[in-house]
Each structure stands twice: as C-alpha cells, then as structure tokens.
Design a protein around this motif. Structure first.
Motif, PDB file in Angstrom:
ATOM      1  N   THR A 271       4.409  17.489  -0.793  1.00 23.48           N
ATOM      2  CA  THR A 271       5.814  17.364  -0.814  1.00 23.48           C
ATOM      3  C   THR A 271       6.709  18.327  -1.416  1.00 23.48           C
ATOM      4  OG1 THR A 271       5.448  14.785  -0.756  1.00 23.48           O
ATOM      5  CG2 THR A 271       7.753  15.362  -1.192  1.00 23.48           C
ATOM      6  N   ALA A 272       6.221  18.552  -2.657  1.00 24.09           N
ATOM      7  CA  ALA A 272       7.010  19.615  -3.467  1.00 24.09           C
ATOM      8  C   ALA A 272       6.537  20.811  -3.535  1.00 24.09           C
ATOM      9  CB  ALA A 272       6.800  19.010  -4.917  1.00 24.09           C
ATOM     10  N   ASP A 273       5.801  21.183  -2.655  1.00 19.76           N
ATOM     11  CA  ASP A 273       5.139  22.620  -2.293  1.00 19.76           C
ATOM     12  C   ASP A 273       4.764  23.016  -3.561  1.00 19.76           C
ATOM     13  OD1 ASP A 273       5.632  22.726   0.442  1.00 19.76           O
ATOM     14  OD2 ASP A 273       7.702  23.482   0.247  1.00 19.76           O
TER      15      ASP A 273
ATOM     16  N   HIS B   1      -9.088   3.270 -11.728  1.00 19.91           N
ATOM     17  CA  HIS B   1      -7.952   2.770 -10.980  1.00 19.91           C
ATOM     18  C   HIS B   1      -6.836   3.904 -11.118  1.00 19.91           C
ATOM     19  CE1 HIS B   1      -4.973   0.479  -8.725  1.00 19.91           C
ATOM     20  NE2 HIS B   1      -4.235   0.714  -9.798  1.00 19.91           N
ATOM     21  N   LEU B   2      -6.516   4.164 -12.584  1.00 18.32           N
ATOM     22  CA  LEU B   2      -5.777   5.209 -12.802  1.00 18.32           C
ATOM     23  C   LEU B   2      -6.176   6.570 -12.250  1.00 18.32           C
ATOM     24  CD1 LEU B   2      -3.260   6.016 -14.644  1.00 18.32           C
ATOM     25  CD2 LEU B   2      -5.030   6.435 -16.532  1.00 18.32           C
ATOM     26  N   HIS B   3      -7.443   7.035 -12.350  1.00 15.85           N
ATOM     27  CA  HIS B   3      -8.068   8.191 -11.750  1.00 15.85           C
ATOM     28  C   HIS B   3      -7.549   8.254 -10.143  1.00 15.85           C
ATOM     29  CE1 HIS B   3     -11.788  10.888 -11.294  1.00 15.85           C
ATOM     30  NE2 HIS B   3     -10.589  11.504 -10.776  1.00 15.85           N
ATOM     31  N   GLY B   4      -7.711   6.961  -9.508  1.00 11.98           N
ATOM     32  CA  GLY B   4      -7.175   7.181  -8.126  1.00 11.98           C
ATOM     33  C   GLY B   4      -5.764   7.274  -7.833  1.00 11.98           C
ATOM     34  N   LEU B   5      -4.890   6.785  -8.925  1.00 17.95           N
ATOM     35  CA  LEU B   5      -3.666   6.771  -8.709  1.00 17.95           C
ATOM     36  C   LEU B   5      -2.971   8.147  -9.081  1.00 17.95           C
ATOM     37  CD1 LEU B   5      -2.127   3.538 -10.505  1.00 17.95           C
ATOM     38  CD2 LEU B   5      -2.213   4.178  -8.082  1.00 17.95           C
ATOM     39  N   LEU B   6      -3.501   9.123  -9.911  1.00 20.52           N
ATOM     40  CA  LEU B   6      -3.425  10.264 -10.229  1.00 20.52           C
ATOM     41  C   LEU B   6      -3.922  11.106  -9.038  1.00 20.52           C
ATOM     42  CD1 LEU B   6      -4.174  10.666 -14.146  1.00 20.52           C
ATOM     43  CD2 LEU B   6      -1.906  10.898 -12.951  1.00 20.52           C
ATOM     44  N   ALA B   7      -4.931  10.944  -8.821  1.00 23.62           N
ATOM     45  CA  ALA B   7      -5.358  11.817  -7.481  1.00 23.62           C
ATOM     46  C   ALA B   7      -4.257  11.737  -6.194  1.00 23.62           C
ATOM     47  CB  ALA B   7      -6.811  11.350  -6.900  1.00 23.62           C
ATOM     48  N   GLU B   8      -3.781  10.455  -5.870  1.00 23.95           N
ATOM     49  CA  GLU B   8      -2.801  10.205  -4.786  1.00 23.95           C
ATOM     50  C   GLU B   8      -1.307  11.203  -5.169  1.00 23.95           C
ATOM     51  OE1 GLU B   8      -2.552   8.801  -1.921  1.00 23.95           O
ATOM     52  OE2 GLU B   8      -4.896   8.464  -2.058  1.00 23.95           O
ATOM     53  N   VAL B   9      -1.014  10.934  -6.760  1.00 29.79           N
ATOM     54  CA  VAL B   9      -0.181  11.730  -7.116  1.00 29.79           C
ATOM     55  C   VAL B   9      -0.145  13.391  -6.859  1.00 29.79           C
ATOM     56  CG1 VAL B   9       1.360  12.482  -8.988  1.00 29.79           C
ATOM     57  CG2 VAL B   9       0.865   9.896  -8.697  1.00 29.79           C
ATOM     58  N   SER B  10      -1.190  13.808  -7.209  1.00 31.46           N
ATOM     59  CA  SER B  10      -1.475  14.997  -7.153  1.00 31.46           C
ATOM     60  C   SER B  10      -1.572  15.485  -5.595  1.00 31.46           C
ATOM     61  CB  SER B  10      -2.806  15.656  -7.659  1.00 31.46           C
ATOM     62  OG  SER B  10      -3.780  15.004  -6.978  1.00 31.46           O
ATOM     63  N   THR B  11      -2.069  14.904  -4.886  1.00 34.35           N
ATOM     64  CA  THR B  11      -1.960  15.159  -3.301  1.00 34.35           C
ATOM     65  C   THR B  11      -0.483  14.988  -2.646  1.00 34.35           C
ATOM     66  OG1 THR B  11      -4.027  13.975  -3.005  1.00 34.35           O
ATOM     67  CG2 THR B  11      -2.959  14.315  -1.063  1.00 34.35           C
ATOM     68  N   HIS B  12       0.138  14.272  -3.116  1.00 32.74           N
ATOM     69  CA  HIS B  12       1.592  13.840  -2.847  1.00 32.74           C
ATOM     70  C   HIS B  12       2.517  15.071  -3.386  1.00 32.74           C
ATOM     71  CE1 HIS B  12       5.178  11.978  -1.524  1.00 32.74           C
ATOM     72  NE2 HIS B  12       5.716  12.272  -2.693  1.00 32.74           N
ATOM     73  N   TYR B  13       2.216  15.302  -4.567  1.00 34.03           N
ATOM     74  CA  TYR B  13       3.103  16.432  -5.131  1.00 34.03           C
ATOM     75  C   TYR B  13       2.729  17.877  -4.334  1.00 34.03           C
ATOM     76  CZ  TYR B  13       4.809  19.855  -8.368  1.00 34.03           C
ATOM     77  OH  TYR B  13       5.478  20.833  -9.139  1.00 34.03           O
ATOM     78  N   GLU B  14       1.335  17.996  -4.055  1.00 33.33           N
ATOM     79  CA  GLU B  14       1.009  19.467  -3.357  1.00 33.33           C
ATOM     80  C   GLU B  14       1.731  19.472  -2.016  1.00 33.33           C
ATOM     81  OE1 GLU B  14      -3.373  19.356  -3.639  1.00 33.33           O
ATOM     82  OE2 GLU B  14      -2.891  20.986  -5.220  1.00 33.33           O
TER      83      GLU B  14
END
Length: 79
Positions: A23-25, A8-21
């Motif tokens: 949104t934050a360029d 579950h943590l792995h999935g959340l971090l994957a979502e964070v990395s996708t969002h960061y790439e």
C-alpha cells in the motif's frame, strides 16, 4: 507473554509488513528478520525464537516508517 500470544503477534506484524509494502510503496529492510528463518506458521519453534522474530520484524517496519520524511497531512475523518 505466552507463546501462543507471541505467535499471534508475529502473524499480525507479518500482515502489517505485507500491507505496508503493497500500500505505502514501502521498501522494508527485513534482512535481519529473513535471516532468522522464523515465520508465524513455525509453531514448532521456541518462544525465544518467535520473540526475536517479532523484535526484528517490528524494527524493520518502524525503521522504514521513521526514515520517511513525509510532510503529507492526513485528513481527520471517521469511517
């Protein structure tokens, strides 16, 4: 930490990395993570494999964030 929690943590971090790439360029260096070949959906992989993937992914995200020397101020507000 149980294997299910780690996945579950792995999935959340994957979502964070996708969002960061997107949104934050951000330009994340996830070579170490990619080389592992472990994805959150790889539920047949061992707990140790997912743990290594979580650390590699977290390291890739945080190293990019800490390397940015942004002096932007963030307005304090509540939604």
């Amino acid at each position: 930490m149980k294997k299910q929690e780690l996945i579950h943590l792995h999935g959340l971090l994957a979502e964070v990395s996708t969002h960061y790439e997107t949104t934050a360029d951000g330009d994340l260096n996830l070579d170490e993570y990619e080389s592992l070949g472990i994805r959150p959906t790889s539920i047949h992989k061992s707990k140790t494999d997912h743990k290594a993937a979580v650390f590699a992914l977290a390291n890739g995200i945080t190293s990019d964030m800490s390397s940015e020397e942004s002096e932007e101020t963030v307005a304090v507000s509540a939604d």
